[in-house]
Design an enzyme around this catalytic site. Structure first.
Site, PDB file in Angstrom:
ATOM      1  N   LYS A   1      25.455   1.857  -2.367  1.00 42.66           N
ATOM      2  CA  LYS A   1      25.107   2.876  -2.514  1.00 42.66           C
ATOM      3  C   LYS A   1      23.318   2.995  -3.042  1.00 42.66           C
ATOM      4  O   LYS A   1      22.929   3.343  -2.449  1.00 42.66           O
ATOM      5  CB  LYS A   1      25.829   3.899  -3.217  1.00 42.66           C
ATOM      6  CG  LYS A   1      26.050   3.724  -4.993  1.00 42.66           C
ATOM      7  CD  LYS A   1      27.211   5.299  -4.862  1.00 42.66           C
ATOM      8  CE  LYS A   1      27.708   5.548  -6.597  1.00 42.66           C
ATOM      9  NZ  LYS A   1      26.395   5.851  -7.351  1.00 42.66           N
ATOM     10  N   ASP A   2      23.417   2.148  -4.196  1.00 44.87           N
ATOM     11  CA  ASP A   2      22.223   1.744  -4.646  1.00 44.87           C
ATOM     12  C   ASP A   2      20.832   1.498  -3.501  1.00 44.87           C
ATOM     13  O   ASP A   2      19.947   1.538  -3.495  1.00 44.87           O
ATOM     14  CB  ASP A   2      21.780   1.427  -5.712  1.00 44.87           C
ATOM     15  CG  ASP A   2      21.686   1.767  -7.087  1.00 44.87           C
ATOM     16  OD1 ASP A   2      21.948   2.964  -6.782  1.00 44.87           O
ATOM     17  OD2 ASP A   2      22.422   1.290  -8.478  1.00 44.87           O
TER      18      ASP A   2
ATOM     19  N   ARG B   1      26.233   8.500 -19.948  1.00 41.95           N
ATOM     20  CA  ARG B   1      26.777  10.599 -19.350  1.00 41.95           C
ATOM     21  C   ARG B   1      28.650  11.073 -19.962  1.00 41.95           C
ATOM     22  O   ARG B   1      28.212  11.674 -20.514  1.00 41.95           O
ATOM     23  CB  ARG B   1      26.863  10.497 -17.707  1.00 41.95           C
ATOM     24  CG  ARG B   1      25.840  10.262 -17.354  1.00 41.95           C
ATOM     25  CD  ARG B   1      25.899   9.949 -16.153  1.00 41.95           C
ATOM     26  NE  ARG B   1      25.059  10.060 -15.093  1.00 41.95           N
ATOM     27  CZ  ARG B   1      24.094  10.064 -13.808  1.00 41.95           C
ATOM     28  NH1 ARG B   1      25.358  10.576 -12.814  1.00 41.95           N
ATOM     29  NH2 ARG B   1      22.843   9.853 -13.548  1.00 41.95           N
TER      30      ARG B   1
ATOM     31  N   ARG C   1      24.583  15.851  -4.455  1.00 44.10           N
ATOM     32  CA  ARG C   1      25.853  15.688  -3.516  1.00 44.10           C
ATOM     33  C   ARG C   1      26.975  15.904  -4.491  1.00 44.10           C
ATOM     34  O   ARG C   1      27.810  16.770  -3.479  1.00 44.10           O
ATOM     35  CB  ARG C   1      26.062  14.057  -3.054  1.00 44.10           C
ATOM     36  CG  ARG C   1      27.291  14.263  -1.696  1.00 44.10           C
ATOM     37  CD  ARG C   1      27.931  12.982  -2.152  1.00 44.10           C
ATOM     38  NE  ARG C   1      28.008  11.912  -3.404  1.00 44.10           N
ATOM     39  CZ  ARG C   1      29.015  12.095  -4.036  1.00 44.10           C
ATOM     40  NH1 ARG C   1      30.397  12.341  -3.993  1.00 44.10           N
ATOM     41  NH2 ARG C   1      28.648  11.077  -4.949  1.00 44.10           N
ATOM     42  N   ARG C   2      27.564  15.395  -5.596  1.00 45.27           N
ATOM     43  CA  ARG C   2      28.409  16.186  -6.247  1.00 45.27           C
ATOM     44  C   ARG C   2      28.234  17.882  -7.003  1.00 45.27           C
ATOM     45  O   ARG C   2      29.226  18.162  -6.902  1.00 45.27           O
ATOM     46  CB  ARG C   2      28.580  14.955  -7.714  1.00 45.27           C
ATOM     47  CG  ARG C   2      28.767  13.719  -7.404  1.00 45.27           C
ATOM     48  CD  ARG C   2      29.078  12.838  -8.224  1.00 45.27           C
ATOM     49  NE  ARG C   2      29.487  11.354  -8.317  1.00 45.27           N
ATOM     50  CZ  ARG C   2      29.062  10.500  -8.113  1.00 45.27           C
ATOM     51  NH1 ARG C   2      27.762  10.542  -9.486  1.00 45.27           N
ATOM     52  NH2 ARG C   2      29.516   9.444  -8.150  1.00 45.27           N
TER      53      ARG C   2
END
Length: 327
Positions: A75-76, A144, A120-121
């Site tokens: 996804k990167d 996180r 998106r999240r």
């Protein structure tokens, strides 16, 4: 000896170790050595997240011959291919779901702070629980999670694959039917120089079902603009020899969502994804994206030839996605 370029984060190194283990099993007569490369996304925590910030320097090292292959989170990786490089393998995908650390979604009270760095999240979370306070955070997965432990937020929303690769535990998982993942989430990409002998060797750990699924997902994103920070959600899965792809774009506040589904031949994955993007555009996805990301280089999808089978909706929060309502 072959040199493998990767980022220096705990997650990137865990992913590379996983890849090396499989390469050693598939190609036992070859030695593999990890080479750590710092990217601009690693060096500058305030740099705007966008296309290629975690891969550019690694690709430059690969093109320059400093390393022989590179391992990325798929996804990167930008959807536009880098000249001179090829994705030699996409191994079997890990868990594609999003998850929560800090508590179950149903147990979080209104006003609870949930951290995420993903538009998106954030949009899909606001759609599910408009009473929560979604907080923008940055940093790698352990950083996180530490924000929950330090009390800065009550929970964080992250990728289940990253947690699993680090041996960390999630408190709640989102079914992809409820919260659609990012294109390529949970998958890795192994790049090599186009035409290099290693391309055919590394292909030994390619997983065709994962490649076709993620090809469709990334075609949706590419057709809608290509940026990894676009709030485009999509997930593809194989069902009885058919590739089923679902995608959505959700407004910042979660009140509107464009969602569509397509199915077809896995061999036509790219066309299938492009066709699904066109369906989303017809339903108003481009208007939503322009409001969410003003100034982003959006483009209207080209007309595809792939067959589409779907329920398609643009619906307000709380409406059934099969109801076909406009919101």
């Amino acid at each position: 000896m072959a040199y493998i370029g990767t980022r220096g984060s705990r997650l990137a190194r865990a992913q590379t170790a996983w890849v090396i283990e499989r390469l050693r099993a598939a190609i036992p007569d070859r030695r593999w050595l990890e080479v750590l490369i710092s990217t601009i996304g690693d060096q500058n925590g305030s740099v705007a997240l966008g296309t290629g910030v975690f891969v550019k320097e690694i690709e430059q090292a690969l093109l320059g011959g400093a390393v022989d292959i590179a391992v990325h989170s798929l996804k990167d990786l930008p959807t536009d291919p880098t000249p001179g490089l090829t994705v030699a393998a996409i191994p079997q995908r890990a868990d594609p779901r999003d998850c929560l650390v800090g508590g179950r979604l149903e147990d979080l009270p209104d006003g609870a702070r949930v951290g995420t760095g993903s538009p998106r999240r954030a949009a899909q979370l606001r759609r599910l629980r408009p009473g929560l306070q979604v907080v923008a955070i940055r940093g790698n997965v352990p950083t996180r999670v530490d924000k929950v432990r330090s009390g800065q937020v009550e929970a964080v929303m992250v990728a289940a694959a990253g947690l699993g690769r680090l041996g960390m535990r999630a408190d709640d998982f989102f079914d992809p039917e409820v919260v659609l993942p990012a294109p390529g989430q949970g998958a890795l990409a192994i790049q090599a120089r186009a035409g290099d002998d290693l391309v055919s060797l590394v292909a030994a750990i390619d997983h065709p079902p994962t490649r076709s699924a993620t090809t469709a997902e990334r075609a949706v994103l590419a057709s809608l603009g290509g940026g990894c920070m676009l709030p485009v959600a999509t997930y593809a899965r194989h069902e009885g020899g058919v590739l089923v792809v679902e995608a959505a774009v959700t407004s910042d506040d979660g009140t509107r969502q464009v969602r569509a589904r397509a199915s077809g031949d896995p061999a036509e994955a790219a066309a299938l994804g492009a066709g699904l993007a066109e369906r989303l555009a017809d339903l108003g996805a481009m208007d939503l994206l322009r409001k969410i990301t003003p100034g982003a280089p959006l483009k209207a999808p080209d007309t595809p030839e792939a067959p589409l089978k779907a329920p398609d909706t643009i619906a307000p929060r709380g409406a059934s996605r099969d109801a076909g309502q406009a919101g």
